[in-house]
Design a protein around this motif. Sequence first.
Motif, short mmCIF file in Angstrom:
data_model
loop_
_atom_site.label_atom_id
_atom_site.label_comp_id
_atom_site.label_asym_id
_atom_site.label_seq_id
_atom_site.Cartn_x
_atom_site.Cartn_y
_atom_site.Cartn_z
N ARG A 8 0.66 -1.26 0.10
CA ARG A 8 0.18 -0.26 0.32
C ARG A 8 0.61 0.98 0.12
O ARG A 8 1.52 1.42 0.58
CB ARG A 8 -0.97 -0.22 1.10
N ALA A 10 0.98 5.31 0.13
CA ALA A 10 0.63 6.56 0.62
C ALA A 10 0.57 7.96 -0.09
O ALA A 10 2.54 7.89 -0.61
CB ALA A 10 0.95 7.11 1.93
N ASP A 47 -5.04 0.78 -3.99
CA ASP A 47 -4.70 0.11 -2.33
C ASP A 47 -3.93 1.11 -2.06
O ASP A 47 -2.30 2.19 -1.76
CB ASP A 47 -3.24 -0.73 -2.67
N LEU A 49 -3.32 5.45 -0.47
CA LEU A 49 -3.98 6.44 -0.07
C LEU A 49 -3.45 7.72 0.27
O LEU A 49 -2.39 8.31 0.21
CB LEU A 49 -3.36 6.01 2.05
N TYR A 51 -3.79 12.16 1.52
CA TYR A 51 -3.25 12.66 2.30
C TYR A 51 -2.80 13.96 1.87
O TYR A 51 -2.13 15.01 1.12
CB TYR A 51 -2.27 12.46 3.42
N MET A 69 -1.08 10.85 8.08
CA MET A 69 -0.45 10.14 7.20
C MET A 69 0.51 9.92 8.82
O MET A 69 0.65 8.35 8.91
CB MET A 69 -0.17 10.98 6.23
N ASP A 72 -1.17 7.18 10.70
CA ASP A 72 -1.49 5.93 10.09
C ASP A 72 -0.38 4.50 9.56
O ASP A 72 -0.42 3.81 9.17
CB ASP A 72 -2.24 6.00 8.68
N LYS A 77 -0.26 1.46 7.80
CA LYS A 77 -1.30 1.12 7.16
C LYS A 77 -0.70 1.02 5.65
O LYS A 77 -1.51 1.34 4.62
CB LYS A 77 -2.34 1.88 7.61
N PHE A 78 0.77 1.56 5.53
CA PHE A 78 1.32 2.13 4.09
C PHE A 78 2.33 1.80 4.29
O PHE A 78 3.16 1.34 5.61
CB PHE A 78 0.97 2.71 3.23
#
Length: 571
Positions: A8, A10, A47, A49, A51, A69, A72, A77-78
């Motif tokens: 994933r 960001a 996938d 994210l 910000y 961010m 996360d 999460k990434f």
Amino acid sequence: METNAPHRIAIYSRKSKFTGKGESIGNQIEMCKNYIRLHYPGFSEEDILVYEDEGYSGKNTQRPQFKKMMNDGKHHKFDAVVCYRLDRVSRNIKDFAELIQELQQLNISFVSINEQFDTSSPIGRAMMFICSVFSQLERETIAERIRDNMRELAKSGRWLGGTTPTGYKSKELVGSITVDGKVRKAFKLDIIKQEAELVKLIFDKFIETNSLTKTETYLRQQHIKTKNNRDFSRFSISNILRNPVYMIADKEAWNYFERLGVELFSEESAFDGVHGIMAYSKTIQTTGKSNQLKDVKDWIIAVGKHKGLISGAQWVQVQKMLDQNKSKSYHKPKSNVALLSGLLFCGDCGAYMRPKLSSRLNANGERIYDYLCETKEKTRSQDCKMKRPNGNELDRLVCEQIKALSEDHSAFLKELEQARKSLEEHQGDFDQRLDELKKAQKETERKIQSLVETLADTAGSAAKYITEQINELDKENESLKEQIENMENLTMGQSLTDLEFDILKEMLKNFSSSFDTMSVEQKRSALRSFVKRIVWDGETVHIFLFGADDKGIDFSNPASEMEEPQGEDFK
């Protein structure tokens, strides 16, 4: 997809302000997505994210989406961050170094597509730090250029605009000046005699009392207002006393600033004992925060084109007194357990009533405090003479009264229930009346339209008569509209009554069962969740709840008045 490709990603984007041009938030995101498509074929956009921080500077990391961010990232999460350009993340080398270190500890790679740097490689990390140094250098260069402009402005001694200080008004000068290649209008400050006398009075009174509080009290007792017609506060008085614009540019002023090592952009001979001081680069301006005063040593000082009001010796004396008072100022006790601060109002003047703590303890080992009206305190009882209730006892009795409301048989809930049923029973009459008003309003509009059509074919005195009729009907129409709007608003309010009643009842029950075991902060929060305000009139306490149609709970003489505190016992 590559075996070492992230699972994933960001994307972070930032812009100081919205312009709709250039590297907009949308453009940054799209370029980052193109980079991801190129380097990780087959990577799903689901996938990714995103910000976005619009309107935030890169000089620090106090940005909501940036902080989200990073939070996360801590929760995995990434595993990669992509941005369009390095300075979108930070212009500060310290912040950037800490960011890279934190991402490395979280095993999150960082890619800046404009500089083609990737922290997954050693050379990428090294080049990233080098580029960050240049980003910070650019920011510092901009800051220095701004300061250079301030130096040029200081040579002119002009007023830069904005809210004029008490005692002065802004006046445009003949001619203009050129700063940073731009031609600007020139302004100076002109004295407003009455306001100038007030400034001198404030300085004299502070020197006499050596107290911001006593100066504030004097001004309030004399009913002297600010230039915006508000009561003076310690803060507004301090701002006047600290402002160098009032200082006469004399020998003492020159010596004071030279001794501090301040940048002086006027020769000593310009300190003529007549004109006032202009201070440039005096504040730190941060978006979203109030301006902070810089240290005097960082100011840029020049002799202005306006007349000063306070001698250099007197102004310097006041600064020393303020600094001495600040160093020995009393700090509010942290053990304040008062619950009603911010909720309790004076029934006489409407001001807040604040807790005043003593150093003594009651039989239960609690700090003794009472509630004192702000107006009474600041005017030394001249403008308000409200009795002071015992705070410990008032808090206890207020809480007990509210807990008692939760009982199903309490008079308060019975009255609310009865009022609700009464409104329900008369709902039919209410609807009928609303329907009649709407019909009347429609008929009035029909009559107005008919008269307007008639007026088009009428002349002379008859036209004047028709116009008068139209005006009368128009007034009637507006009155009907207002009545309809009021009744519809009332209907809307009543539609929420059932829900509000149930919520209020449930909140009161929870309050009663758990209140005694709560911490002080939890008790304050619980009270504020459904208490709108509390009014003390000297004999009776009136409690007003949210959702209770402003219905109050009253109980009389809850606490005897405490004696006026002596010395430093109460703060």
